[in-house]
Enzyme design. Sequence first.
Site, PDB file in Angstrom:
ATOM      1  N   CYS A  15       0.885  -1.257   0.375  1.00 37.67           N
ATOM      2  CA  CYS A  15       0.186  -0.193   0.087  1.00 37.67           C
ATOM      3  C   CYS A  15       0.861   1.396   0.182  1.00 37.67           C
ATOM      4  O   CYS A  15       1.711   1.265   1.232  1.00 37.67           O
ATOM      5  CB  CYS A  15      -0.984  -0.214   1.695  1.00 37.67           C
ATOM      6  N   CYS A  46      -3.151   7.054  -5.022  1.00 38.81           N
ATOM      7  CA  CYS A  46      -2.998   5.542  -4.709  1.00 38.81           C
ATOM      8  C   CYS A  46      -1.325   5.201  -5.151  1.00 38.81           C
ATOM      9  O   CYS A  46      -1.415   4.717  -6.621  1.00 38.81           O
ATOM     10  CB  CYS A  46      -3.883   5.074  -6.122  1.00 38.81           C
TER      11      CYS A  46
HETATM   12  O1  PYC Z   1      -1.865   3.999  -2.444  1.00 40.17           O
HETATM   13  O2  PYC Z   1      -1.589   1.725  -3.048  1.00 40.17           O
HETATM   14  C1  PYC Z   1      -1.751   2.776  -3.027  1.00 40.17           C
HETATM   15  C2  PYC Z   1      -3.637   2.267  -2.127  1.00 40.17           C
HETATM   16  C3  PYC Z   1      -3.917   1.268  -2.431  1.00 40.17           C
HETATM   17  C4  PYC Z   1      -5.571   0.644  -1.313  1.00 40.17           C
HETATM   18  C5  PYC Z   1      -4.916   2.075  -1.448  1.00 40.17           C
HETATM   19  N1  PYC Z   1      -4.547   2.965  -1.178  1.00 40.17           N
END
Ligand code: PYC
Length: 313
Positions: A88, A238
């Site tokens: 994550c 993300c």
């Molecule tokens: O930042 O990799 C990330 C992530 C995955 C799910 C929520 N954030």
Amino acid sequence: MHIIDFIDSHTGGEPTRVVLSGFPDLGTGTLAQRRQLLREQHDQWRQATACEPRGSDTMVGALLLAPQDPNACAGVVYFNNVGYLGMCGHGTMGLIRTLQHMGRIGPGQHRLETPVGTIGVELYADGRIAIDNVESYRHAKDVTLEVPGYGTVVGDIAWGGNWFFITNDTPAPLVLTNQRRLTAYTEAIRATLERDGIVAVDNGIIDHIEINVPCPDGDADGHNFVLCPGMAYDRSPCGTGTSAKLACLAADGKLVPGQVWRQAGILGSVFEAQYTPGSRGVLARITGTAHITGQGQLLIDDNDALAWGIGAE
Ligand code: PYC
């Protein structure tokens, strides 16, 4: 009463709850083995921490564990309201900021063990945090789906520490006011992948759906909306989704090693990304910032019918 010590943070708007203590002992195996033990034997602790009434469907938990490698600063297992994550990106930034807040690390290079491999991290003196993610790669290009209610949708399947279906087809501009429409659309894509039995390497479930389009105002290179496995959208750009996107851009010859890609999320928060070539795909470096938002104890009262979280069996 069971007590869980935690520190909360957010990274570009996406929360991370670092669990410091209180979970059952998971032994000293690899992080993948400890994640499996947590999943199979102690899953109610995840639910109590990430699900309502203490958490929410946007909450990502980060269970802080001792690393196997003494040169790593920590080990971690990431989880959310429905299960477990491999890696994550935003959560790693939240964890590193938390370790700094606790006085356990300072600026410099660090290593962090995750269930999908050891990653590098750099904490800068100005507070920025760079993640050297696990190798990211594209598994399939131009996968065509017939999505009920939306028609043909084309996208790539790529790994960035989690599996992503990444498309630039969108039913509406990527603005927060369209969040329900974008959620319904990405949910429909995920249901179609499931209906059609489309999986990734080793039957990996493609549980993150990413719309990624050019940034309209030019403030960044890409603008994304990412649906997470628990049906919440990622408030941050993300980290693993940005890594997967970089792998696709590199495979298409649209981004060269070292070239900076500024990835904006749905709230407009930005991660800076770049890569060096890997053996199979790219070694992505993702940089962002995280802020502490809270610290305390979760209390689990066995006399409470909802003690172990809403949604718990
Ligand atoms: O930042 O990799 C990330 C992530 C995955 C799910 C929520 N954030």
